[in-house]
Design a protein around this motif. Structure first.
Motif, PDB file in Angstrom:
ATOM      1  N   VAL A  51     146.474 105.906  25.928  1.00  0.00           N
ATOM      2  CA  VAL A  51     145.841 104.925  25.051  1.00  0.00           C
ATOM      3  C   VAL A  51     145.240 105.601  23.818  1.00  0.00           C
ATOM      4  O   VAL A  51     145.199 105.017  22.738  1.00  0.00           O
ATOM      5  CB  VAL A  51     144.772 104.112  25.821  1.00  0.00           C
ATOM      6  CG1 VAL A  51     143.589 105.002  26.217  1.00  0.00           C
ATOM      7  CG2 VAL A  51     144.303 102.918  24.994  1.00  0.00           C
ATOM      8  N   GLY A  52     144.796 106.860  23.969  1.00  0.00           N
ATOM      9  CA  GLY A  52     144.268 107.577  22.816  1.00  0.00           C
ATOM     10  C   GLY A  52     145.315 107.787  21.732  1.00  0.00           C
ATOM     11  O   GLY A  52     145.012 107.722  20.534  1.00  0.00           O
ATOM     12  N   THR A  53     146.557 108.024  22.143  1.00  0.00           N
ATOM     13  CA  THR A  53     147.656 108.176  21.189  1.00  0.00           C
ATOM     14  C   THR A  53     147.938 106.857  20.485  1.00  0.00           C
ATOM     15  O   THR A  53     148.175 106.816  19.268  1.00  0.00           O
ATOM     16  CB  THR A  53     148.925 108.669  21.916  1.00  0.00           C
ATOM     17  OG1 THR A  53     148.639 109.906  22.569  1.00  0.00           O
ATOM     18  CG2 THR A  53     150.077 108.862  20.945  1.00  0.00           C
ATOM     19  N   ILE A  54     147.903 105.772  21.265  1.00  0.00           N
ATOM     20  CA  ILE A  54     148.085 104.439  20.681  1.00  0.00           C
ATOM     21  C   ILE A  54     147.022 104.185  19.623  1.00  0.00           C
ATOM     22  O   ILE A  54     147.318 103.750  18.496  1.00  0.00           O
ATOM     23  CB  ILE A  54     148.016 103.348  21.769  1.00  0.00           C
ATOM     24  CG1 ILE A  54     149.164 103.497  22.778  1.00  0.00           C
ATOM     25  CG2 ILE A  54     148.000 101.959  21.145  1.00  0.00           C
ATOM     26  CD1 ILE A  54     150.530 103.203  22.216  1.00  0.00           C
ATOM     27  N   ARG A  55     145.776 104.458  19.940  1.00  0.00           N
ATOM     28  CA  ARG A  55     144.679 104.176  19.019  1.00  0.00           C
ATOM     29  C   ARG A  55     144.792 105.001  17.743  1.00  0.00           C
ATOM     30  O   ARG A  55     144.521 104.514  16.645  1.00  0.00           O
ATOM     31  CB  ARG A  55     143.343 104.437  19.714  1.00  0.00           C
ATOM     32  CG  ARG A  55     142.991 103.381  20.749  1.00  0.00           C
ATOM     33  CD  ARG A  55     141.727 103.718  21.500  1.00  0.00           C
ATOM     34  NE  ARG A  55     141.429 102.701  22.510  1.00  0.00           N
ATOM     35  CZ  ARG A  55     140.519 102.841  23.453  1.00  0.00           C
ATOM     36  NH1 ARG A  55     139.798 103.964  23.532  1.00  0.00           N
ATOM     37  NH2 ARG A  55     140.316 101.864  24.335  1.00  0.00           N
ATOM     38  N   LYS A  56     145.206 106.269  17.899  1.00  0.00           N
ATOM     39  CA  LYS A  56     145.320 107.111  16.714  1.00  0.00           C
ATOM     40  C   LYS A  56     146.440 106.626  15.802  1.00  0.00           C
ATOM     41  O   LYS A  56     146.306 106.617  14.573  1.00  0.00           O
ATOM     42  CB  LYS A  56     145.564 108.567  17.130  1.00  0.00           C
ATOM     43  CG  LYS A  56     145.359 109.566  16.003  1.00  0.00           C
ATOM     44  CD  LYS A  56     145.277 110.986  16.521  1.00  0.00           C
ATOM     45  CE  LYS A  56     144.954 111.952  15.395  1.00  0.00           C
ATOM     46  NZ  LYS A  56     144.839 113.354  15.874  1.00  0.00           N
ATOM     47  N   ALA A  57     147.552 106.201  16.385  1.00  0.00           N
ATOM     48  CA  ALA A  57     148.656 105.668  15.582  1.00  0.00           C
ATOM     49  C   ALA A  57     148.230 104.389  14.866  1.00  0.00           C
ATOM     50  O   ALA A  57     148.517 104.201  13.678  1.00  0.00           O
ATOM     51  CB  ALA A  57     149.867 105.402  16.471  1.00  0.00           C
ATOM     52  N   VAL A  58     147.533 103.506  15.594  1.00  0.00           N
ATOM     53  CA  VAL A  58     147.065 102.254  14.990  1.00  0.00           C
ATOM     54  C   VAL A  58     146.038 102.546  13.911  1.00  0.00           C
ATOM     55  O   VAL A  58     146.059 101.934  12.829  1.00  0.00           O
ATOM     56  CB  VAL A  58     146.488 101.319  16.075  1.00  0.00           C
ATOM     57  CG1 VAL A  58     145.789 100.121  15.421  1.00  0.00           C
ATOM     58  CG2 VAL A  58     147.597 100.828  17.001  1.00  0.00           C
ATOM     59  N   ASP A  59     145.124 103.494  14.160  1.00  0.00           N
ATOM     60  CA  ASP A  59     144.123 103.857  13.146  1.00  0.00           C
ATOM     61  C   ASP A  59     144.793 104.303  11.851  1.00  0.00           C
ATOM     62  O   ASP A  59     144.336 103.965  10.747  1.00  0.00           O
ATOM     63  CB  ASP A  59     143.234 104.996  13.665  1.00  0.00           C
ATOM     64  CG  ASP A  59     142.218 104.536  14.701  1.00  0.00           C
ATOM     65  OD1 ASP A  59     142.004 103.309  14.815  1.00  0.00           O
ATOM     66  OD2 ASP A  59     141.652 105.395  15.398  1.00  0.00           O
ATOM     67  N   THR A  60     145.876 105.066  11.981  1.00  0.00           N
ATOM     68  CA  THR A  60     146.588 105.542  10.793  1.00  0.00           C
ATOM     69  C   THR A  60     147.190 104.385  10.009  1.00  0.00           C
ATOM     70  O   THR A  60     147.116 104.340   8.779  1.00  0.00           O
ATOM     71  CB  THR A  60     147.703 106.526  11.207  1.00  0.00           C
ATOM     72  OG1 THR A  60     147.139 107.586  11.963  1.00  0.00           O
ATOM     73  CG2 THR A  60     148.383 107.115   9.983  1.00  0.00           C
TER      74      THR A  60
END
Length: 245
Positions: A51-60
């Protein structure tokens, strides 16, 4: 369980490959402007990443202006408000004194081989044709902007088949509806020039008077240029304001 393959360049961080995959979904109209994207739980299940990877991609993508978070509602594909640039730079009001978005009216259209500046802005190959539109922006029937708009003929051929009166007041939703071309962002440059004959005639000012010019390159969700536009307005309506903190 098998998951969709992300970008094959293993040199890129996983979140960046995921970001590119999500951006492709927007560019390919799998995720549409104004609609929510899948939840974090759904994306985690779909791609098999933390989920941390998902959040970082969405944040970008949020930072890039492609996605927008709405508290309590989710994350949506952003539909930007491009008319905001006119309010930022020009004092345009109706006869009642209210500020308003000018009406748009396409008055001419032609298919041409554009000059080098337009060719470069749209990244067109040599000899490729472009559609050139002339458009007035009016308030209470008074022209406040004269615009020249260039579009790649390969993307917008259908625009040559319709009556000028069929063009919508807002062009970007019209591009999307008729040609499946979505505008995601734009780069603008503002300069001051003097009115040549056509500019003076359209704006109802004397030739040689100063005019403000907004040069815009509009980009798709794939970051490729879609539209090149010059908007000219009388300089006496121009203002520059910035908040510094």
């Amino acid at each position: 369980m098998s998951f969709p393959k992300l970008g094959q360049d293993d040199r890129l961080p996983l979140y960046q490959r995921l970001r590119d995959e999500m951006m492709n979904k927007i560019a390919n109209r799998e995720w549409l402007p104004g609609e929510p994207i899948p939840t974090e739980a759904e994306l985690t299940k779909l791609y098999g990443v933390a989920v941390g990877t998902i959040r970082k991609a969405v944040d970008t993508l949020v930072s890039d202006g492609l996605l927008q978070r709405s508290q309590g509602r989710g994350t949506f594909v952003r539909r930007p408000n491009f008319d905001a640039s006119f309010f930022r730079f020009f004092r345009q009001v109706s006869s009642s004194g209210a500020q308003q978005v000018p009406e748009g009216r396409v008055i001419a259209r032609e298919l041409v081989i554009p000059d080098a500046a337009v060719q470069q802005a749209l990244q067109l190959p040599a000899g490729a044709q472009a559609i050139r539109l002339e458009r007035l922006r009016l308030i209470d029937g008074r022209t406040v902007f004269w615009e020249e708009i260039w579009l790649a003929e390969a993307r917008f051929a259908r625009l040559m088949e319709i009556e000028l009166s069929a063009f919508g007041n807002l062009l970007y939703p019209f591009y999307e509806e008729l040609c499946s071309q979505q505008i995601a962002s734009a780069q603008e440059t503002l300069s001051i020039a003097t009115a040549d004959g056509p500019t003076a005639a359209h704006l109802g000012i004397e030739e040689g008077k100063p005019v403000a010019v907004i040069e815009r390159v509009a980009l798709g969700y794939d970051r490729q240029p879609i539209e090149y536009r010059l908007s000219r307005g009388a300089a006496d309506t121009f203002r520059y304001q910035i908040d510094i903190s």
